[in-house]
Design an enzyme around this catalytic site. Structure first.
Site, PDB file in Angstrom:
ATOM      1  CE  LYS A  99       9.306  -9.662 -15.580  1.00 48.52           C
ATOM      2  NZ  LYS A  99      10.454  -9.311 -14.805  1.00 48.52           N
TER       3      LYS A  99
ATOM      4  CB  CYS B 156      -0.947   0.071   1.182  1.00 48.17           C
ATOM      5  SG  CYS B 156      -1.855  -1.451   1.448  1.00 48.17           S
TER       6      CYS B 156
HETATM    7  C1  F6R Z   1       9.134  -9.231 -11.286  1.00 45.39           C
HETATM    8  C2  F6R Z   1       9.068  -8.329 -10.179  1.00 45.39           C
HETATM    9  C3  F6R Z   1       9.200  -8.871  -8.806  1.00 45.39           C
HETATM   10  C4  F6R Z   1      10.263  -8.085  -8.067  1.00 45.39           C
HETATM   11  C5  F6R Z   1      10.355  -8.539  -6.599  1.00 45.39           C
HETATM   12  C6  F6R Z   1      11.484  -7.829  -5.871  1.00 45.39           C
HETATM   13  O1  F6R Z   1       8.904  -8.563 -12.481  1.00 45.39           O
HETATM   14  O2  F6R Z   1       8.947  -7.147 -10.367  1.00 45.39           O
HETATM   15  O3  F6R Z   1       9.505 -10.232  -8.819  1.00 45.39           O
HETATM   16  O4  F6R Z   1      11.480  -8.282  -8.718  1.00 45.39           O
HETATM   17  O5  F6R Z   1       9.156  -8.272  -5.951  1.00 45.39           O
HETATM   18  O6  F6R Z   1      11.296  -6.450  -5.868  1.00 45.39           O
HETATM   19  P1  F6R Z   1      12.489  -5.492  -5.527  1.00 45.39           P
HETATM   20  O7  F6R Z   1      13.511  -5.647  -6.569  1.00 45.39           O
HETATM   21  O8  F6R Z   1      11.890  -4.122  -5.478  1.00 45.39           O
HETATM   22  O9  F6R Z   1      13.019  -5.925  -4.183  1.00 45.39           O
END
Ligand code: F6R
Length: 594
Positions: free
Chosen positions: A482, A2
């Protein structure tokens, strides 16, 4: 999860709140809402399970008393309770005096709710956050001081929170934070609070970060307290410069634009760091001790990027690496001489932050983030930016490429600095990195031309396999992730050699099997095994592939260009199936609950 925002502004609050919420939608988009003080001493509440934009229509249709400059707003990713208007924030107490927005999870909400219901409170949602309204309501009966009431209420909570409480009767507004990000800022336009600087960056020049346990009152200024005691307002941090290259929020399809922006993002990044790799300066400037092994801790796409970087360290420097899923990092053994690299696009992922909190003392931690001002960036020994610029599509694309580029640069730089690689070899590898932007552009052009008939062919498939070998495995994993995220189709990634140990049973006539073909001769056998069972092979990589992309087997970051067709395959299929790729169901860009 959120996103929250609040303001005490000179102009009417809805304009600020709705504009800010649009920038926070990446934190969740199950519902959105605002509460604004009105001229008659009440609070007007607008909530929707549609996108933030539809709040504007609700406010335009408001026929009640004039709306003032004080208000709170929220965009939700559902944790407790389904997606409904009733469960949308802001929530209110029994009398509609107290309105609350909350980001985080309250671990003791069930017990508190039971006690409050027993005491006669009426709940109107299933959401854990609503207990805060009723706790504050109770305390206001004893003393009319909202700051005191909120301090007392948060002392009863366990879990995580960034929250803002608005009192309709007095117009006072109080915020508190514990293990969830919240920042406050003052400017001539007013005083603002938000989960993230991007939400309020148009109106402020600097901001202050709430530490765990802080409770502050937003008057025309900021009254800061910690553990019930007034404290000085923390040092102001300048707002990061507004990126001139960023995509506009009005673009139809951010993911497509972000995929196509990858060559440009890679060029920008190399301009920033490329000259400091082979000299060892990129590593030395971080001020970290020499290390003998690397442990990457991350989630999702960042974990896939971490695997590529770790493999580069092993391949180029002969040093051991491990990749740890952040949510499973607790208790993992850290050996002497280990550098932990915590990778996170947002720097706000709760699983990563918890892994950091639970890491053994005395081991250096480097954060590789897209936002150096994020919670992760602030808490570690050293921070390195992947400088991809804002990424709005929920599915990570350009940040993946930039994480890999800067991470591989860091690996090379550290090997030079520790005397494990000579500068001449480092220069050759850096030259390879400089080829990446062009390779990404070529890969995008090839995918654009060749993907449409392939997408058409596989549009009815229920499941996909993604295969690779060696450095290609992490890219296969990213392709599968993806596809799952934005097309809602099953997709599994395996090292190609594992196929015959089980997954081959999934292959039937027409099953799409996507192979990242970096030229490893053993792939031919795996491809033949699939073809023999009627599987539909799609190869991405070396000459002769279904989609050819420029690759060099010796490239320090493996078959990086192959990720572009993988991203475009997922996007093309999502569009073909009529899904919103920028905002896939059930997901959010920043996963701030564990
Ligand atoms: C895949 C995606 C998620 C993020 C994951 C980690 O496209 O966006 O799998 O990679 O939630 O997020 P961060 O990199 O922000 O820690």
């Amino acid at each position: 999860m959120c996103g929250i925002i609040a303001c005490r502004a000179i102009e009417p609050a809805p304009g600020y709140l709705i504009a800010g919420l649009k920038r926070l939608e990446y934190r969740g988009y199950d519902s959105a809402g605002i509460a604004v003080t009105a001229a008659d001493g009440t609070t007007a509440v607008f909530r929707t399970t549609s996108r933030v934009d539809s709040l504007t229509g609700l406010v335009d249709g408001w026929a009640g008393p004039l709306l003032a400059g004080t208000g709170i707003g929220h965009t939700r990713w559902a944790t407790h309770g389904g997606v409904s208007e009733q469960n949308a924030h802001p929530h209110q107490d029994c009398e509609g005096r107290v309105s609350v927005v909350h980001n985080g999870i309250l671990d003791n909400a069930d017990r508190l709710r039971a006690e409050l219901v027993h005491a006669g409170h009426r709940f109107s949602s299933e959401v854990d956050s609503e207990v805060i309204c009723h706790l504050v309501e109770d305390r206001l009966l004893v003393s009319d001081d909202l700051l005191h009431a909120v301090s007392g209420a948060v002392a009863q909570l366990t879990g995580s929170w960034a929250l803002v409480v608005l009192d309709a009767r007095t117009g006072r507004m109080v915020a508190a934070a514990h293990r969830s990000p919240l920042l406050a800022a003052r400017s001539t336009a007013g005083v603002f609070l938000a989960s993230d600087i991007s939400a309020i960056g148009d109106w402020v020049e600097e901001f202050h970060i709430l530490a765990d346990g802080d409770v502050i009152e937003v008057t025309n200024d900021l009254v800061w307290t910690h553990a019930g005691t007034p404290v000085a307002v923390p040092t102001a941090i300048p707002r990061p410069p507004r990126p001139t290259f960023s995509l506009t929020l009005e673009a139809d399809d951010h993911m497509a634009a972000e995929i196509l922006e990858q060559p440009e993002a890679a060029t920008r990044l190399l301009e920033e760091v490329g000259g400091r790799i082979a000299t060892g300066a990129l590593w030395n400037d971080l001020g970290l001790p020499r290390f003998d092994r690397m442990r990457v801790v991350a989630c999702g796409t960042s974990l896939n990027a971490g695997e590529v970087i770790g493999s580069a360290l092993s391949r180029l420097g002969g040093l051991a690496h491990s990749s740890v899923v952040a949510s499973e990092a607790a208790g993992s053994v850290v050996e002497l001489g280990t550098l932990t690299v915590m990778m996170s696009q947002s720097g706000e992922t709760a699983d990563v932050l918890r892994a950091l909190d639970e890491s053994p003392e005395g081991f250096p931690v480097l954060a590789l983030v897209n936002n150096v001002h994020s919670t992760l960036g602030r808490k570690v020994d050293a921070v390195l930016s992947c400088s991809a610029g804002p990424e709005i599509g929920v599915a990570a694309t350009k940040t993946f490429v930039c994480q890999i580029l800067v991470g591989t640069g860091l690996v090379i730089s550290s090997l030079v600095a520790s005397g494990r690689m000579d500068t001449a070899q480092a220069r050759r590898l850096v030259n390879d990195l400089y080829l990446v932007p062009e390779q990404l552009a070529e890969a995008a052009a090839a995918a654009r031309a060749l993907l449409p008939p392939l997408v058409d062919e596989v549009r009815g498939a229920k499941g996909f396999l993604f295969l690779g070998r060696g450095a290609g495995v992490a890219y296969a994993a990213e392709g599968a992730l993806k596809l799952k995220e934005i097309t809602y189709r099953w997709a599994e990634a395996y090292p190609a050699g594992e196929l015959k140990h089980g997954p081959l049973a999934l292959v039937e006539q027409g099953t799409p099997v996507v192979v990242v073909d970096d030229g490893d001769p053993r792939l031919a056998g795996n491809i033949a095994e699939v073809r023999a069972r009627g599987g539909r092979i799609i190869t991405i990589g070396r000459a002769g592939s279904s989609i050819e992309v420029p690759l060099s087997l010796a490239a320090p970051c493996g078959p990086l260009a192959a990720v572009v067709p993988l991203q475009m395959l997922a996007l093309g299929l999502a569009v073909e199936l009529g899904f919103d790729a920028d905002k896939p169901r059930n997901l959010a860009k920043s996963v701030t609950v564990d």
